[in-house]
Design an enzyme around this catalytic site. Structure first.
Site, mmCIF file in Angstrom:
data_model
loop_
_atom_site.group_PDB
_atom_site.id
_atom_site.type_symbol
_atom_site.label_atom_id
_atom_site.label_comp_id
_atom_site.label_asym_id
_atom_site.label_seq_id
_atom_site.Cartn_x
_atom_site.Cartn_y
_atom_site.Cartn_z
ATOM 1 N N TYR A 16 -28.304 -30.430 3.344
ATOM 2 C CA TYR A 16 -29.712 -30.050 2.114
ATOM 3 C C TYR A 16 -30.837 -30.506 3.300
ATOM 4 C CZ TYR A 16 -25.581 -30.243 -0.424
ATOM 5 O OH TYR A 16 -24.538 -30.016 -1.368
ATOM 6 N N TYR A 62 -18.397 -18.130 -7.299
ATOM 7 C CA TYR A 62 -19.233 -19.215 -6.274
ATOM 8 C C TYR A 62 -18.085 -20.812 -7.285
ATOM 9 C CZ TYR A 62 -22.876 -22.516 -4.952
ATOM 10 O OH TYR A 62 -23.632 -23.163 -5.036
ATOM 11 N N LYS A 82 -19.026 -24.352 0.977
ATOM 12 C CA LYS A 82 -20.065 -23.221 2.066
ATOM 13 C C LYS A 82 -19.059 -22.394 3.076
ATOM 14 C CE LYS A 82 -23.782 -24.647 -1.368
ATOM 15 N NZ LYS A 82 -24.913 -25.123 -1.517
ATOM 16 N N SER A 123 -19.750 -27.943 -1.947
ATOM 17 C CA SER A 123 -20.555 -27.351 -1.664
ATOM 18 C C SER A 123 -19.833 -27.332 0.129
ATOM 19 C CB SER A 123 -22.260 -27.637 -1.015
ATOM 20 O OG SER A 123 -22.541 -28.023 -2.126
ATOM 21 N N VAL A 139 -21.873 -32.096 -3.276
ATOM 22 C CA VAL A 139 -21.756 -33.770 -4.281
ATOM 23 C C VAL A 139 -20.779 -34.273 -4.991
ATOM 24 C CG1 VAL A 139 -24.315 -32.906 -4.284
ATOM 25 C CG2 VAL A 139 -22.009 -31.809 -6.289
#
Lengths: 302, 302, 302, 302
Positions: free
Chosen positions: A238, A186, A64, A61, A256
């Site tokens: 998160y 992605y 992102k 992530s 993660v």
């Protein structure tokens, strides 16, 4: 700096390996838990590191952030018609919230939001996953950065939850391209393999008003840089963003794979990595290392 | 500073009066919309102000900060067993989230969280509303600060929603005292009447590592101070906290009376006030004023 | 019976055309709103009808009943490990509930439940949509029943919401086959084109303890028949099941094509059709016709 | 009938005592689990019973039926402006749904709905709990029926959840009287102590088109009777209404005291009682007894 890193290392060592390595795909679950590294990249370009700071890992992530920065260059404020800027207050893959808010994800750092950003990049780039890979190669100055195809394929095979989110957004007309194609790209972004040193270098522009020394380029304007940092500060970890602000007090983004990047605006960027995660999916030793760091420097953004 | 205030004033003037004065209780709805003030209190104790900075107004949810600081002095980390530290991602008075999370409110700045803090203070003080009032008198150096009893009574008469939240938490054993008694005290805190100058002074310790010049006291430790600021940064503006971080980039707390406080750590504290609210209940001109301020100083915490 | 139908017809005529024809796919939106028909099939095989009872229409969600009956023949009680038997209390396509209940849909008559049933049939039949079509041909005695391919394709093109539900269930391991393949078959079932007379005949076994006269076969056991009727009674009319029980008091199932089937156990089956829908997606005139019917016969199951 | 009761008794005996006696208030938790009774009241007035059918128990939520019938006499269809008629699809005391649907409870048999009905009765009767008690005395022909004040007081002491619901509805202007006063009366109704025989007699009018033989009065019209039965059929057993329809197929209403009433329209009324409850709060042996009954008579309403 070196003595700071030694202090952090000593503080955190007992925690390394505590928690649980991500196991939702086989490729990630095989990573050895007992690893830990930190790298700091100061605004004058110096690198400090300790532990496994040169071991490449799956950035997941953290990608992102790169995805968002790339989209900001092309879309500017138009992004915020399709994605919100608020913390979600719910797990990163909540469908209920996405339904209630009619397909507009709360922010670009929850999965749904990142998928919308990916969808926007899909409309701009022939192969968005290559575009992101080339971008981080330049930002880090490391031309050998790769996408781990085994990880990417494995994530695609386990795509159901993300596919559900993408289709739900499509049903609300907030997703333009073919779902499967966007997911492929992605997952390639998530499967980028980088080390703490690579990442600390890549994100240094966020500590430096948008200016990248390595590229000698203004990647974002100072104002946009503050915006990205603000988003990381309120939504980067998160459903633990508030607690991270409380304990650490720096803009950050976790993955993660066990990595966490963080920004000390005006001074340096940092990346920690340790694969074992806490119950909400953030690196247990990594978060503790950053907490130790702000304690030792006696400073946070707040 | 004075020229900064003049610039902000010029920027914001066209917006003053836009939006809607809070009307859920009659006492608040009568406030004249066309008012606007700012006060800055620098860390060396100087006050700068413009507009209606000396007009007292109902501080409403800004009182949640004082309530929390008071409780932190007595309970320390025990607070966080009863209240979370995460942004809520939902309106400030959501019951659904409170039910789902079994009576533990997400943070001390949504109503449910502030009610738990009030319940904790109720267990410590004979008359908690007097304790809070005396606390802000000392923090601001203004001994004439009053509770507006008409506002407090009117809020009590319209207590249904807050009573529902308190009883729901009681059903989860997260509320110890009698609901009606705690509500009375809670509404008295909300009904404190203070000016921008009073508030800027009162919160200056949050910009100054916890040290209050006026009281010549360390109100909170530096670490606790960063914690309170972090909570304000992630949860201080209801369901607009992320957008406020994005646009303004400072820890802040708003109230439906039209006030917003904000912290520039290490430098100064600020309070803006303009009674007309935007759709989520934050002062429309007030938020714009703070955005103008960070644009002019070219700095935010991020 | 004929005079009963005339009375109903007179009662309902002023309502025919009120409401709104389904328009989420172009193929359905073109249907002329001003149509209305009823057909009754008594347990001794007589057919009574009035109005447009022989006009074929898109049966849409009424197909969920045939789908379920087919699956019950093969799976028996194993069905209820994958689908619940409770009313949903939420719109027929709610994601929030499906997430909260971890991918187990509340009942076989909401979309998610019907998709799970379709997935089960996919595991049993090479081409489930042909299996269902052949089944209704036999049940109705009408060999010319067709699937409207234009409708089926159009629904597939607008599959996002249903795809999101299927993928969400897949992420909870409650969906075995390929999502796209199951959706294709599911939409073919929805696109079956039948008249009131066809449908009244097809479902008569549900009024007759599971025995189909036309097929001279026990389709379901008497106990299974009561179970299907119970499910229709509590969950057959989307989020209007309770109100339908209150007003009409018969087990029934509606479709957005404007059809509603209903069962008078031990006596007869009935199908009404009128394309214009009320706000929750049930035929406005159709529901009124059934209400008129139970008023005139002075009887409901309750 | 007597042999039917013997068969049921034999079927169910192994289950008696399985499950868990309600323990949210001390007064209820002391009831001996190993009790079981059934009483049937036929439409010609005969009583059949077996087991502990004459032992009085706390009727709890069964009182919601009497409360509703009383309100229907005074308010008619105006009731349905304040309460819905749909199954809830969520636990009987859900706040989330009540918030989402803006204070209009889904039906009169979940707690929130029963509280609104109690509020309506509060507006009509000086002491509504006496009105309900006198009503059931007449319906059952038993003048010695009492309210157990210890139970009523204990429920009031544990009122938080119900108080939260009432205040939430008040915040949506769907609750007129003082919350505490309505709760007192509501808990008195729940604390009525009746036997299976009392209850079977009291509700016989629901099996008899609204006509009570004992009172020789038309309590409700035939149409209203069908309406009450329809509501019980879709919403009478908390979040197990669908499963109860599936297994038993009769309109029914349960209480956490372990009683369940059910209606065989046109034939008889029945009440079973056994204090140990299943996981959703319905009498485990009681529900099994009714399932056994419909199996033996080979008939349900469906």
């Amino acid at each position: 700096m070196d003595s700071l890193l030694s202090q952090i290392y000593a503080d955190v060592l007992p925690l390394v390996g505590q928690g649980k390595v991500a196991d939702y795909i086989p490729a990630l679950s095989k990573v050895e838990a007992n690893q830990f590294g930190i790298a700091i990249c100061s605004n004058d370009g110096e690198i400090f590191s300790i532990g496994d700071a040169d071991v490449p890992f799956s950035i997941q992530s953290i990608s992102k952030v790169f995805n968002l920065v790339l989209a900001m260059e092309y879309y500017g404020d138009a992004i915020w018609e399709k994605v919100g800027r608020e913390p979600s207050g719910l797990p990163f893959n909540s469908m209920a919230q996405l339904e209630y808010e009619q397909g507009i994800p709360r922010n670009p750092f929850i999965n749904a939001g990142a998928l919308v950003i990916s969808d926007m990049n899909q409309s701009k780039f022939a192969t968005p996953n290559i575009a992101v890979r080339e971008f981080v190669k330049k930002l880090s100055g490391n031309p050998s950065i790769q996408i781990d195809r085994i990880v990417a394929d494995s994530e695609y095979d386990h795509r159901s939850r993300n596919a559900a989110m993408a289709y739900l957004m499509k049903s609300f007309n907030n997703f333009d391209n073919e779902v499967e194609k966007v997911l492929r790209n992605y997952f390639c972004n998530c499967a980028l393999t980088m080390s703490c040193v690579d990442l600390a270098k890549s994100i240094n522009f966020l500590a430096n008003k948008g200016y990248s020394q390595l590229m000698d380029t203004q990647v974002l304007t100072p104002n946009e840089t503050r915006q990205v940092n603000a988003l990381m500060a309120t939504s980067g970890l998160y459903d633990e963003a508030g607690s991270f602000a409380f304990r650490v007090g720096l803009p950050g983004k976790s993955g993660v794979g066990g990595g966490i990047i963080a920004i000390v605006p005006g001074r340096f960027s940092v990346c920690v990595w340790s694969p074992a995660l806490n119950s909400v999916g953030n690196s247990l030793a990594g978060a503790a290392a950053l907490e130790s760091m702000t304690k030792h420097i006696g400073w946070s953004v707040y």
